[in-house]
Design a protein around this motif. Structure first.
Motif, PDB file in Angstrom:
ATOM      1  N   ALA A   1       3.811 -53.859  50.634  1.00 21.77           N
ATOM      2  CA  ALA A   1       2.969 -53.161  49.679  1.00 21.77           C
ATOM      3  C   ALA A   1       3.391 -53.488  48.276  1.00 21.77           C
ATOM      4  CB  ALA A   1       3.094 -51.669  49.918  1.00 21.77           C
ATOM      5  N   HIS A   2       2.441 -53.500  47.385  1.00 23.52           N
ATOM      6  CA  HIS A   2       2.750 -53.727  45.979  1.00 23.52           C
ATOM      7  C   HIS A   2       3.457 -52.485  45.454  1.00 23.52           C
ATOM      8  CE1 HIS A   2       0.307 -57.329  46.091  1.00 23.52           C
ATOM      9  NE2 HIS A   2      -0.540 -56.625  46.802  1.00 23.52           N
TER      10      HIS A   2
ATOM     11  N   CYS B   1      10.003 -47.371  60.078  1.00 28.41           N
ATOM     12  CA  CYS B   1      11.429 -47.674  60.199  1.00 28.41           C
ATOM     13  C   CYS B   1      11.703 -49.092  59.693  1.00 28.41           C
ATOM     14  CB  CYS B   1      11.872 -47.528  61.649  1.00 28.41           C
ATOM     15  SG  CYS B   1      13.627 -47.866  61.914  1.00 28.41           S
ATOM     16  N   ASN B   2      10.882 -50.059  60.088  1.00 28.62           N
ATOM     17  CA  ASN B   2      11.044 -51.445  59.616  1.00 28.62           C
ATOM     18  C   ASN B   2      10.954 -51.504  58.099  1.00 28.62           C
ATOM     19  OD1 ASN B   2      11.119 -52.108  62.318  1.00 28.62           O
ATOM     20  ND2 ASN B   2       9.271 -53.329  62.300  1.00 28.62           N
ATOM     21  N   TYR B   3      10.020 -50.765  57.537  1.00 24.05           N
ATOM     22  CA  TYR B   3       9.835 -50.724  56.089  1.00 24.05           C
ATOM     23  C   TYR B   3      11.105 -50.183  55.417  1.00 24.05           C
ATOM     24  CZ  TYR B   3       7.212 -49.954  51.725  1.00 24.05           C
ATOM     25  OH  TYR B   3       6.754 -49.984  50.430  1.00 24.05           O
ATOM     26  N   SER B   4      11.632 -49.106  55.987  1.00 21.40           N
ATOM     27  CA  SER B   4      12.841 -48.487  55.444  1.00 21.40           C
ATOM     28  C   SER B   4      14.029 -49.445  55.505  1.00 21.40           C
ATOM     29  CB  SER B   4      13.154 -47.202  56.212  1.00 21.40           C
ATOM     30  OG  SER B   4      14.351 -46.637  55.763  1.00 21.40           O
TER      31      SER B   4
ATOM     32  N   PHE C   1       7.001 -57.197  51.502  1.00 24.55           N
ATOM     33  CA  PHE C   1       6.078 -56.071  51.383  1.00 24.55           C
ATOM     34  C   PHE C   1       4.662 -56.532  51.052  1.00 24.55           C
ATOM     35  CE2 PHE C   1       9.493 -52.655  50.340  1.00 24.55           C
ATOM     36  CZ  PHE C   1       9.906 -52.673  51.660  1.00 24.55           C
ATOM     37  N   ASP C   2       4.534 -57.575  50.247  1.00 30.19           N
ATOM     38  CA  ASP C   2       3.197 -58.109  49.963  1.00 30.19           C
ATOM     39  C   ASP C   2       2.549 -58.625  51.243  1.00 30.19           C
ATOM     40  OD1 ASP C   2       1.007 -59.150  48.195  1.00 30.19           O
ATOM     41  OD2 ASP C   2       1.745 -61.029  49.046  1.00 30.19           O
TER      42      ASP C   2
END
Length: 101
Positions: free
Chosen positions: A17-18, A45-48, A63-64
């Motif tokens: 994500a931006h 969880c992966n994002y964290s 994230f993009d």
């Protein structure tokens, strides 16, 4: 090279994500049917893990990719120094397996 290939798969499954957060990113990925076998909880969880492990330049590309669905692996592979990038991607992959499975 195997680490980059493994992480390319992870990048393709998720999507960054931006200025979005994990909830927004994972919801967008689910709406676009890009979560694959991941649950919402595993996606968050992966994002964290990525937030904690990756340097800002690597994290921005990951994230993009997760948020937009773009394939940024070529851009990730161009980042320097290469050992730093490989190490962080390997650490992220290992942490995802350990904490997000």
């Amino acid at each position: 090279m195997a680490v980059i290939t493994l992480c390319a798969g992870l990048i393709a499954l998720i999507g960054p994500a931006h200025a979005q957060d994990a909830r927004q990113t994972c919801a967008k990925m689910q709406a676009e049917d890009r979560l694959g076998p991941l649950t919402q909880a595993q996606c968050r969880c992966n994002y964290s893990v990525a937030e904690q492990v990756l340097d800002p330049d690597i994290r921005a590309l990951v994230f993009d990719a997760w948020y937009s669905g773009r394939d940024n692996i070529a851009k990730v592979e161009q980042l320097r120094p290469k050992p730093r990038v490989r190490r962080q991607l390997r650490t992220m992959a290992e942490a995802v397996v350990k904490y997000c499975s």
